[in-house]
Design an enzyme around this catalytic site. Structure first.
Site, PDB file in Angstrom:
ATOM      1  N   SER A 429       1.026  -0.943  -0.245  1.00  0.00           N
ATOM      2  CA  SER A 429       0.457  -0.120   0.069  1.00  0.00           C
ATOM      3  C   SER A 429       1.064   1.690   0.088  1.00  0.00           C
ATOM      4  CB  SER A 429      -1.040  -0.035   1.492  1.00  0.00           C
ATOM      5  OG  SER A 429      -0.071   0.051   2.216  1.00  0.00           O
ATOM      6  N   HIS A 450      -2.273  -3.565  -5.478  1.00  0.00           N
ATOM      7  CA  HIS A 450      -2.605  -3.479  -3.926  1.00  0.00           C
ATOM      8  C   HIS A 450      -3.820  -3.737  -4.106  1.00  0.00           C
ATOM      9  CE1 HIS A 450      -4.120   0.424  -1.312  1.00  0.00           C
ATOM     10  NE2 HIS A 450      -3.837  -0.525  -0.672  1.00  0.00           N
ATOM     11  N   GLU A 462      -6.110  -1.762  -7.124  1.00  0.00           N
ATOM     12  CA  GLU A 462      -4.762  -1.132  -8.190  1.00  0.00           C
ATOM     13  C   GLU A 462      -3.481  -1.894  -8.469  1.00  0.00           C
ATOM     14  OE1 GLU A 462      -4.689   3.659  -6.224  1.00  0.00           O
ATOM     15  OE2 GLU A 462      -3.668   1.959  -4.646  1.00  0.00           O
ATOM     16  N   ASN A 500      -3.931   6.179  -1.855  1.00  0.00           N
ATOM     17  CA  ASN A 500      -3.782   6.528  -0.715  1.00  0.00           C
ATOM     18  C   ASN A 500      -2.693   7.788  -0.718  1.00  0.00           C
ATOM     19  OD1 ASN A 500      -4.035   4.494   1.474  1.00  0.00           O
ATOM     20  ND2 ASN A 500      -2.530   3.426   0.749  1.00  0.00           N
TER      21      ASN A 500
END
Length: 713
Positions: A429, A450, A462, A500
């Site tokens: 992440s 991800h 992702e 993120n």
């Protein structure tokens, strides 16, 4: 041949029975404007056809009709007067079907949704095969049925069932539709056409009273006042509780049904038309239609990738068991890709298998699968402590602890075990894919993948392209993600990747207010109830893990030192230092436990107010929203401008599916466009003194001045 168009053909099949068949040139049938015109022409021709005794309505495809052509909505809804004329004219086409002077039977296979369902409602009888899925999902687009659904469905299945179907937008299997009286018979797929012909023949012969079946749809709803009032009150209460104020469509559906209940068909249709047109002008409708379009765009890219992929993923391995590894293994196995789950500890393997078993057990409890299916999926997961067990798999998903050195060693070790053409991905992440790639001899077959937790619930993956990742690798991983039932967004490598990276400024904006003495619980309340997030920033931090969030501040400060500097005196850092890690150890911004009934509980932690020195500083709702959302939107714009994500649509979908961005707002770029680019720039400038996160880019400023859109073209 009675009628032949591009999407519809009508011909006699036998004994005066005509077959009106939807046969569009594409993969599915849908009601675009051209097809609606043909439908009207075909029905007008049928009405004047001599010796006509009955009509069956069929599809040449494995699916009946998927509904209206949503790609036309943005144009159709742009002009209010045009919208009014279109929906009034289009809805009356279905009256033409209902008014044919002979009995009609719909033969339903596959999806009959929206306008497809409404076409069946205009028929006298409905026969479905076991593959059929029937529903009116318009509320998911911020709309209500527009072709007579709110008028006909209550008169066929009763107002209580109809209100549930329409306000929830749920799809229904053929057997369930038969239970409530929508479908008159359910048969095997190979018997569908014959069953429809037999039913219409029964009506012709007088064994079925088709006129009596049709008549209630032309008249006011047959329900006594008390029953109808109670049904409507109950529906209003449920919609208020579930949809709330942000979603006007289910509320409008109830009103349309209520307004039309005591009226004949024409007046009831007018009530529906009025409600439908009003919804087409709402921000929620524009946002939800935008989501649909963006989702179709992303899925289209995934299909294209699957066609281009030179390597098909038939077997997989997950390195690192536990909750995340078990979730990934379950997801792969449940979609038909057997998986080896590898770890160095038997306890971790047990935990991973328990995670998969727990997910499956809940599905069994809910009747979604049976024990046989559960056993089959579990048997597709092979737990192992041995490296050799993964040597023949097509893809390896590394999901060990979030530490670059540990991940690097595991990746290098696996590269020597697996086949030369096996793909290697890291479920990370935060850690740079390019950094991890340095551990591999062949970085072209490596990328990030991800997953979001919990894996079985979160639809986003992702796929992170490294500097040396090959196009073939990306295509194969996107195809694998799609096969796992996930929506893959391809992004380029950077600190935090996409989701993120843009989440951090949002949380930093929140932390800034808490550092000034604002009440974190009050901020959560505004961001949940008023803005629409599923959880506010304090609660989200607890769910993600305060220690994880604090670790991310190091990664982000490393990548963006001036815009996202690490502040060791911030609320997140203080909580992490106090070992208040959130839900994982029962204490974060909130304290977690169980109530007297054994249900999970969440309560404000008094000790946190003291620890953080929260004074209860009063902030307006507008300021709270601005100070959290401006940094997030700004970072999304930067990601687009830097090529981290390739389109506004993909960024919107990523945040919708990865973070739960409020669907009625449509995603960060749709939110930006709804606000107006110039208005956003002006608002952001008011907060520019708070730091670089609040500074809009030159690109956004230029687009605002030029009146451009991120969705143009």
């Amino acid at each position: 041949m009675i009628y032949q168009g591009e999407s519809i053909r009508v011909e006699f099949v036998n004994n005066g029975i005509a077959e009106l068949q939807f046969a569009a040139a594409g993969s599915v049938n849908k009601f675009d404007q051209k097809t609606l015109e043909e439908f009207s022409q075909a029905l007008a021709t049928l009405a004047e056809t001599p010796d006509l005794r009955g009509v069956i309505v069929t599809s040449s495809k494995p699916t009946f009709i998927v509904g209206a052509d949503i790609t036309e909505f943005q144009t159709l809804f742009a002009d209010l007067e045009h919208t009014k004329k279109w929906v009034h004219k289009a809805s009356r086409v279905f009256d033409q079907l209902e008014d044919l002077p002979v009995p009609t039977v719909a033969a339903v296979t596959g999806f009959a949704l929206g306008g497809g369902c409404e076409a069946t409602l205009a028929c006298d009888y409905r026969v479905a095969d076991t593959t059929a899925t029937i529903g009116l999902p318009e509320v998911k687009l911020g709309l209500i049925p527009g072709f007579g659904g709110t008028m006909r469905l209550p008169r066929i299945i009763g107002p209580d069932n109809a209100l549930e179907w329409i306000t929830t937008g749920k799809n229904n299997r053929a057997a369930d539709a038969q239970k409530v009286g929508l479908v008159d018979a359910v048969v095997a797929p190979e018997k569908l056409r014959d069953a429809a012909l037999a039913m219409v023949q029964q009506a012709i012969d007088g064994d079925l009273d088709w006129r009596a079946k049709r008549q209630p749809k032309l008249e006011p709803l047959q329900a006594n006042d008390t029953e109808l009032t109670m049904t409507l009150v109950t529906a209003k209460g449920m919609v208020a509780a579930k949809a709330g104020k942000h979603y006007p469509a289910p509320h409008a559906a109830i009103k349309a049904i209520e307004d039309g209940a005591r009226k004949h068909r024409e007046e009831a249709l007018n009530a529906e038309n009025e409600a439908f047109v009003g919804l087409t002008q709402t921000d929620a409708c524009h946002a939800q239609v935008g989501i649909f379009m963006a989702d179709q765009y992303v899925k289209g890219k995934a299909k294209k990738a699957a066609k281009q992929a030179s390597k098909e993923i038939k077997t997989a391995a997950v390195l690192g068991a536990g909750i995340m590894g078990g979730g990934i293994a379950y997801q792969s196995a449940s979609k038909g890709v057997p998986v080896v789950m590898k770890d160095i500890r038997q306890e971790a393997l047990d935990q991973g298998m328990n995670e998969a078993s727990k997910i499956l057990s809940k599905l069994v409890e809910r009747g979604k699968i049976d024990h046989k299916k559960m056993a089959k999926i579990l048997s597709s997961i092979t737990p192992t402590l041995l490296d050799d067990a993964v040597k023949h798999v097509d893809i390896v998903v590394e999901a060990v602890v979030e530490n670059p050195d540990v991940k690097g060693k595991v990746l290098a070790q696996m590269e020597d075990v697996v086949a030369d053409d096996a793909i290697i991905v890291s479920n990370t992440s935060t850690i740079s894919i390019d950094r991890l790639a340095k551990n591999l001899k062949d970085p072209s077959r490596f990328c990030g993948m991800h997953f979001f937790n919990p894996v079985h619930k979160m639809p986003l993956v992702e796929v992170i392209r490294g500097e040396k990742t090959s196009d073939e690798t990306v295509a194969a991983v996107v195809a694998y993600a799609a096969r796992m039932g996930k929506t893959a967004i391809v992004v380029n490598d950077c600190p935090g990747f996409l989701v993120n990276r843009v989440l951090f400024p949002y949380l930093a904006g929140f932390a800034g207010m808490v550092d000034e003495g604002a009440d974190f619980a009050g901020i959560d309340k505004i961001m949940e109830r008023q803005f629409g997030w599923p959880m506010g920033p304090a609660y989200l931090s607890d769910v993600v893990g305060i220690d994880t969030a604090d670790h991310c501040t190091v990664v982000m400060a490393d990548g963006f030192p001036t815009r996202m500097p690490r502040d060791t005196s911030s609320a997140i850092a203080k909580l992490a230092a106090a070992e208040r890690f959130g839900q994982k150890n029962g204490k974060g911004f909130y304290n977690y436990g169980v109530d007297k009934k054994g249900r999970p509980s969440k309560e404000k932690a008094p000790e946190v107010y003291e620890l953080l020195g929260i004074s209860g500083k009063e902030l307006s709702a507008d300021e709270i929203i601005a100070r959290t959302m401006i940094p997030l939107v700004n970072e999304c714009v930067r990601c687009l401008e830097e090529g981290i994500v390739s389109s506004a649509a993909e960024c919107d979908i990523a945040l919708l599916y990865g973070l739960g961005f409020p669907p009625f707002r449509g995603g960060p770029f749709r939110y930006l466009e709804t606000m107006g680019l110039a208005n956003f720039v002006a608002l952001a400038d008011q907060y520019a003194h708070l730091g670089e996160m609040y500074h809009v880019t030159d690109g956004l400023r230029d687009m605002a001045k030029a009146g451009k859109s991120y969705f143009a073209g």
